[in-house]
Design a protein around this motif. Structure first.
Motif, PDB file in Angstrom:
ATOM      1  N   GLU A  89       0.796  -1.027   0.093  1.00  0.00           N
ATOM      2  CA  GLU A  89       0.032  -0.080  -0.093  1.00  0.00           C
ATOM      3  C   GLU A  89       0.851   1.164   0.028  1.00  0.00           C
ATOM      4  O   GLU A  89       1.740   1.311   0.672  1.00  0.00           O
ATOM      5  N   ILE A  90       0.670   1.998  -0.921  1.00  0.00           N
ATOM      6  CA  ILE A  90       1.354   3.456  -1.132  1.00  0.00           C
ATOM      7  C   ILE A  90       0.835   4.235  -0.126  1.00  0.00           C
ATOM      8  O   ILE A  90      -0.474   4.766  -0.210  1.00  0.00           O
ATOM      9  N   CYS A  91       1.560   4.941   0.769  1.00  0.00           N
ATOM     10  CA  CYS A  91       0.994   5.853   1.809  1.00  0.00           C
ATOM     11  C   CYS A  91       1.653   7.131   1.789  1.00  0.00           C
ATOM     12  O   CYS A  91       3.143   7.140   1.588  1.00  0.00           O
ATOM     13  N   GLU A  92       0.993   8.467   1.765  1.00  0.00           N
ATOM     14  CA  GLU A  92       1.694   9.521   1.730  1.00  0.00           C
ATOM     15  C   GLU A  92       2.261   9.626   3.060  1.00  0.00           C
ATOM     16  O   GLU A  92       3.338  10.131   3.440  1.00  0.00           O
ATOM     17  N   GLU A  93       1.573   9.432   4.326  1.00  0.00           N
ATOM     18  CA  GLU A  93       2.264   9.367   5.696  1.00  0.00           C
ATOM     19  C   GLU A  93       1.829   8.122   6.153  1.00  0.00           C
ATOM     20  O   GLU A  93       0.913   7.402   6.099  1.00  0.00           O
ATOM     21  N   LEU A  94       2.760   7.389   6.850  1.00  0.00           N
ATOM     22  CA  LEU A  94       2.656   6.061   7.412  1.00  0.00           C
ATOM     23  C   LEU A  94       1.591   6.050   8.467  1.00  0.00           C
ATOM     24  O   LEU A  94       1.961   6.798   9.422  1.00  0.00           O
ATOM     25  N   PRO A  95       0.494   5.445   8.439  1.00  0.00           N
ATOM     26  CA  PRO A  95      -0.458   5.464   9.701  1.00  0.00           C
ATOM     27  C   PRO A  95       0.199   4.762  10.990  1.00  0.00           C
ATOM     28  O   PRO A  95       0.903   3.833  10.864  1.00  0.00           O
ATOM     29  N   MET A  96       0.057   5.467  12.184  1.00  0.00           N
ATOM     30  CA  MET A  96       0.461   4.970  13.383  1.00  0.00           C
ATOM     31  C   MET A  96      -0.493   4.054  14.217  1.00  0.00           C
ATOM     32  O   MET A  96      -0.138   3.181  14.918  1.00  0.00           O
ATOM     33  N   LYS A  97      -1.562   3.575  13.559  1.00  0.00           N
ATOM     34  CA  LYS A  97      -2.607   2.789  14.072  1.00  0.00           C
ATOM     35  C   LYS A  97      -3.190   2.165  12.727  1.00  0.00           C
ATOM     36  O   LYS A  97      -3.312   2.791  11.587  1.00  0.00           O
ATOM     37  N   ARG A  98      -3.730   0.934  13.056  1.00  0.00           N
ATOM     38  CA  ARG A  98      -4.532   0.140  11.764  1.00  0.00           C
ATOM     39  C   ARG A  98      -5.615  -0.563  12.483  1.00  0.00           C
ATOM     40  O   ARG A  98      -5.390  -1.398  13.616  1.00  0.00           O
ATOM     41  N   PRO A  99      -6.939  -0.324  12.043  1.00  0.00           N
ATOM     42  CA  PRO A  99      -7.987  -0.995  12.670  1.00  0.00           C
ATOM     43  C   PRO A  99      -7.919  -2.601  12.803  1.00  0.00           C
ATOM     44  O   PRO A  99      -7.424  -3.320  11.895  1.00  0.00           O
ATOM     45  N   GLY A 100      -8.279  -3.080  14.022  1.00  0.00           N
ATOM     46  CA  GLY A 100      -7.776  -4.595  14.015  1.00  0.00           C
ATOM     47  C   GLY A 100      -6.418  -4.875  14.289  1.00  0.00           C
ATOM     48  O   GLY A 100      -6.296  -6.301  14.645  1.00  0.00           O
ATOM     49  N   TYR A 101      -5.390  -3.967  14.621  1.00  0.00           N
ATOM     50  CA  TYR A 101      -4.136  -4.448  14.789  1.00  0.00           C
ATOM     51  C   TYR A 101      -3.610  -3.659  15.980  1.00  0.00           C
ATOM     52  O   TYR A 101      -3.979  -2.450  16.388  1.00  0.00           O
ATOM     53  N   MET A 215      12.640  -1.447   1.109  1.00  0.00           N
ATOM     54  CA  MET A 215      11.462  -1.870   1.946  1.00  0.00           C
ATOM     55  C   MET A 215      10.392  -2.711   0.963  1.00  0.00           C
ATOM     56  O   MET A 215      10.068  -3.721   1.591  1.00  0.00           O
ATOM     57  N   ALA A 216      10.485  -2.456  -0.301  1.00  0.00           N
ATOM     58  CA  ALA A 216       9.525  -3.365  -1.017  1.00  0.00           C
ATOM     59  C   ALA A 216      10.254  -4.841  -1.223  1.00  0.00           C
ATOM     60  O   ALA A 216       9.604  -5.772  -1.074  1.00  0.00           O
ATOM     61  N   LEU A 217      11.647  -4.720  -1.611  1.00  0.00           N
ATOM     62  CA  LEU A 217      12.241  -6.073  -1.374  1.00  0.00           C
ATOM     63  C   LEU A 217      12.141  -6.776  -0.234  1.00  0.00           C
ATOM     64  O   LEU A 217      12.142  -8.168  -0.179  1.00  0.00           O
ATOM     65  N   GLY A 218      12.068  -6.014   1.135  1.00  0.00           N
ATOM     66  CA  GLY A 218      12.091  -6.826   2.256  1.00  0.00           C
ATOM     67  C   GLY A 218      10.699  -7.197   2.612  1.00  0.00           C
ATOM     68  O   GLY A 218      10.319  -7.937   3.673  1.00  0.00           O
ATOM     69  N   GLY A 219       9.698  -6.909   1.626  1.00  0.00           N
ATOM     70  CA  GLY A 219       8.144  -7.505   2.079  1.00  0.00           C
ATOM     71  C   GLY A 219       7.397  -6.448   2.899  1.00  0.00           C
ATOM     72  O   GLY A 219       6.519  -7.138   3.535  1.00  0.00           O
ATOM     73  N   CYS A 220       7.697  -5.298   2.940  1.00  0.00           N
ATOM     74  CA  CYS A 220       6.889  -4.468   3.917  1.00  0.00           C
ATOM     75  C   CYS A 220       5.281  -4.038   3.055  1.00  0.00           C
ATOM     76  O   CYS A 220       5.273  -4.203   1.786  1.00  0.00           O
ATOM     77  N   ASP A 221       4.327  -4.271   3.880  1.00  0.00           N
ATOM     78  CA  ASP A 221       2.780  -4.143   3.461  1.00  0.00           C
ATOM     79  C   ASP A 221       2.461  -2.840   3.140  1.00  0.00           C
ATOM     80  O   ASP A 221       1.564  -2.555   2.391  1.00  0.00           O
ATOM     81  N   LEU A 222       3.049  -1.947   4.059  1.00  0.00           N
ATOM     82  CA  LEU A 222       2.434  -0.393   3.734  1.00  0.00           C
ATOM     83  C   LEU A 222       3.875   0.213   3.743  1.00  0.00           C
ATOM     84  O   LEU A 222       4.848   0.005   4.576  1.00  0.00           O
ATOM     85  N   ILE A 223       4.122   1.152   2.666  1.00  0.00           N
ATOM     86  CA  ILE A 223       5.384   2.001   2.553  1.00  0.00           C
ATOM     87  C   ILE A 223       5.079   3.392   2.423  1.00  0.00           C
ATOM     88  O   ILE A 223       4.112   3.880   1.634  1.00  0.00           O
TER      89      ILE A 223
END
Length: 507
Positions: A89-101, A215-223
C-alpha cells in the motif's frame, strides 16, 4: 570471403560453460591471498557493520546459511510454489494505527540511532508486553500486530531486517503455540529521518529511492516515502508527489511487485537475515532477563545500548568512514544560510534518548561558516601551498580540498610553485588565515625548513599545516611551526572545528 561465411548463425549456436574448470571457495581464497601479498584477508576485504556483523567479499553455497524449514513460510507467500505478487500500500504518511491491529511502534528507537539488531530485539520485547496485557485481560486469541519501522541507508541490511522481523515473530508465535494465521503480522515502514540532510537537499531523493526499494524487497505491506525536504520543515506538494512517484516507478516500471520475497536465494541476504535473527534473539533475551521491555527501559539498559551504537555512528561519520554525500564529502558551497539554520532540539519519546541525525555536526560547521561569510563577505579561506610539479602536489591537494570544504572553507588551489618565497607571498596576498603545504614526503623536510621561517617572519597570523602524516618527521615539523596535519586517518570533524577556530570562524 562471402557474407554467408563471415556471419555467425546465432540461432543455431549453442554456448556452454564447457572448458571452464569449476573452482571452489578454497581455491578462490588461495588466489586472493596470493594477490594480497601478505596483507591479512580479514583486514583488507572483510568489513564490519554497526551491528557487529562481518561482511565477506563473497558468499557461496559453501558459507551461506540458507534459511529453511518452517520459518520461510512466514515470509509473505514465500512458501508457495506459485509466483505471487507483492502488492504494498502506497502511503503519503505512514499510519500509526491500523484497525484490528495492535501497533508496535519502533520509530522512536530507530530515529534515536538504534541498530537493526536492537530494533528487532526491542520489537519482539514490545510484542511480548502486548501479549502479557492481552493475557491479563483474559483474551483467548493472540492479537494481530502492526510492526511500524523505517529504512535507512544500509540497503542490504534493511532488506534482511524486514525479512528477519517476520521470521523472529514466527519463532515467538510458534513457541507460544499460536496457529499459523497468528504467526504473521502487518509490516509498515517509512524512509528514515536520521540519515537525511539539510544540505544539498536533492540527495535525499536518492537516499529515499534506495530505502523505498529495500522496503519493497524486504516485503513491507505499507510503505511511505517522506518528502525529500521534510528535514527542513518545508515539504510541499511537489516533494510529496515525488515521494509517491518513487513507489509508482518501482511498481509500474521496475515491476518490483511482480514477485514476493524477490531476494530469497541470495547467499548474502539469506546469510545476513540468519545472522540478524541470531543476534536479535540474543538482545531480546537480554531484555527479557531484565524483566521485560518496561523494566529494561526503566533501568536505562536499552538507552545505554543504543547510545553505544550512536557513539560508533558518530565516530564513523566524523572519520568519514561513513560518507554523507553533499555534507561530509562532495559538498556544494552554494547552500544558503537559511538551509542549515539549527533546529530546536527535539525531546525524544523515550526517556534519555533524543532523535539522532548523522549530518547535524557538519551542518553546524556550515552554519558557522555561512555566518562568517555574512559578516565578512566571503567564506573562511585556506590556501594550498602546491609545491613542485603537478604530480608532486596533485593527489594531496585534491584530498585537502575534499577534506576542507565540508567545513565551509573556500579552498584556494593555485598552480604549482617552485619558489618557496613566492608561494608564501601568494598565500599572504590571498587573505587566507590557514595554509596547507602539499608535496611529497621526500621533499617535505627541505620545504618545511624553507617555508616555516617565512611564515614566522612575514605571516605569523597564518596557521601552517601539512598534507600527509610523515611519522618520522612529525615532532620535528611541529617544532618548526606546523600546526596540524591533513591526512586520511585524521578525524575530519574534529580537525575542521579546530581549523574554524584558527580562521576566526568560532571561538
Amino acid at each position: 570471403m562471402s557474407e554467408e561465411k563471415t556471419c555467425m548463425n546465432f540461432k543455431n549456436e549453442i554456448f556452454t560453460l564447457e572448458g571452464f574448470e569449476k573452482k571452489g571457495l578454497k581455491i578462490w581464497l588461495q588466489l586472493v591471498e596470493a594477490e594480497l601479498k601478505g596483507v591479512p584477508f580479514e583486514k583488507k576485504l572483510v568489513s564490519k557493520t554497526i551491528e557487529g556483523i562481518e561482511v565477506q567479499p563473497l558468499y557461496t553455497k559453501e558459507n551461506a546459511s540458507i534459511l529453511g524449514g518452517d520459518f520461510c513460510s512466514f515470509l509473505p507467500n514465500a512458501s508457495s510454489k506459485d509466483v505471487k505478487r507483492h502488492e504494498w500500500e502506497i502511503c503519503e504518511e505512514l499510519p500509526m494505527k491500523r484497525p484490528g491491529y495492535v501497533s508496535l511502534n519502533l520509530l522512536p528507537f530507530i530515529e534515536a540511532g538504534a541498530s537493526a539488531v536492537q530494533e528487532l530485539g526491542i520489537g519482539l520485547a514490545m510484542a511480548i508486553e502486548e501479549l502479557k496485557k492481552a493475557e491479563d485481560k483474559g483474551e483467548l486469541e493472540a492479537p494481530s500486530f502492526y510492526w511500524i519501522s523505517a529504512a535507512a541507508s544500509d540497503f542490504f541490511m534493511e532488506i534482511a531486517k524486514f525479512r528477519a522481523a517476520r521470521i523472529l515473530w514466527a519463532l515467538v508465535a510458534e513457541k507460544c503455540g499460536f496457529n499459523e494465521e497468528s504467526r504473521t503480522f502487518l509490516l509498515g515502514a517509512r524512509t528514515a529521518f536520521r540519515n537525511k540532510t539539510k544540505l544539498d537537499l536533492h540527495v535525499n531523493m536518492l537516499r529515499s529511492t534506495s530505502e523505498a526499494l529495500s522496503m519493497a524487497l524486504g516485503g513491507c505491506d505499507l510503505i511511505s516515502v517522506a518528502p525529500f525536504n521534510e528535514v527542513n520543515g518545508c515539504s510541499d506538494a511537489f516533494s510529496r508527489r515525488i515521494g509517491k512517484n518513487v513507489q509508482i516507478l518501482l511498481k509500474e516500471e521496475s515491476h518490483i511487485n511482480a514477485v514476493t520475497d524477490i531476494s530469497r536465494g541470495s547467499f548474502y541476504i539469506e546469510t545476513l537475515t540468519q545472522t540478524l535473527c541470531e543476534k536479535a534473539w540474543v538482545f531480546f533475551q537480554d531484555i527479557e532477563r531484565k524483566g521485560g521491555l518496561k523494566q529494561a527501559l526503566s533501568e536505562t539498559f536499552i538507552q545505554s545500548e543504543i547510545l553505544k551504537v550512536v557513539s560508533a555512528r558518530k565516530e564513523a561519520v566524523s572519520k568519514r568512514q561513513d560518507v554523507i554525500v553533499g555534507t561530509s564529502m562532495y559538498v556544494n558551497l552554494g547552500d544558503e544560510l537559511q538551509a542549515v539554520m539549527p533546529s530546536q532540539q527535539e525531546k525524544g519519546q523515550i526517556e534519555d534518548l533524543r532523535p539522532y541525525r548523522a549530518a547535524e555536526d557538519y551542518e553546524d560547521l556550515r552554519y558557522a561558516s555561512l555566518l562568517y561569510k555574512k559578516d565578512t563577505g566571503h567564506f573562511p579561506r585556506v590556501f594550498l601551498l602546491t609545491m613542485g610539479s603537478f604530480s608532486d602536489y596533485n593527489a594531496r591537494a585534491d584530498f585537502c580540498r575534499g577534506f576542507l570544504e565540508p567545513g565551509g572553507f573556500e579552498v584556494v588551489y593555485p598552480e604549482g610553485f617552485t619558489d618557496s618565497k613566492a608561494a608564501v607571498d601568494a598565500a599572504v596576498e590571498s587573505g587566507a588565515l590557514i595554509a596547507v603545504l602539499c608535496s611529497t614526503d621526500d621533499k617535505y623536510p627541505a620545504l618545511v625548513e624553507e617555508i616555516a621561517p617565512f611564515f614566522k617572519e612575514k605571516a605569523s597570523h597564518v596557521s601552517l599545516l601539512l598534507a600527509g602524516y610523515p611519522e618520522e618527521h612529525i615532532q620535528k615539523f611541529k617544532k618548526a611551526g606546523i600546526k596540524d596535519f591533513v591526512h586520511l586517518r585524521a578525524n575530519n570533524l574534529d580537525l575542521l572545528k579546530n581549523l574554524q577556530k584558527m580562521a576566526g570562524v568560532r571561538k
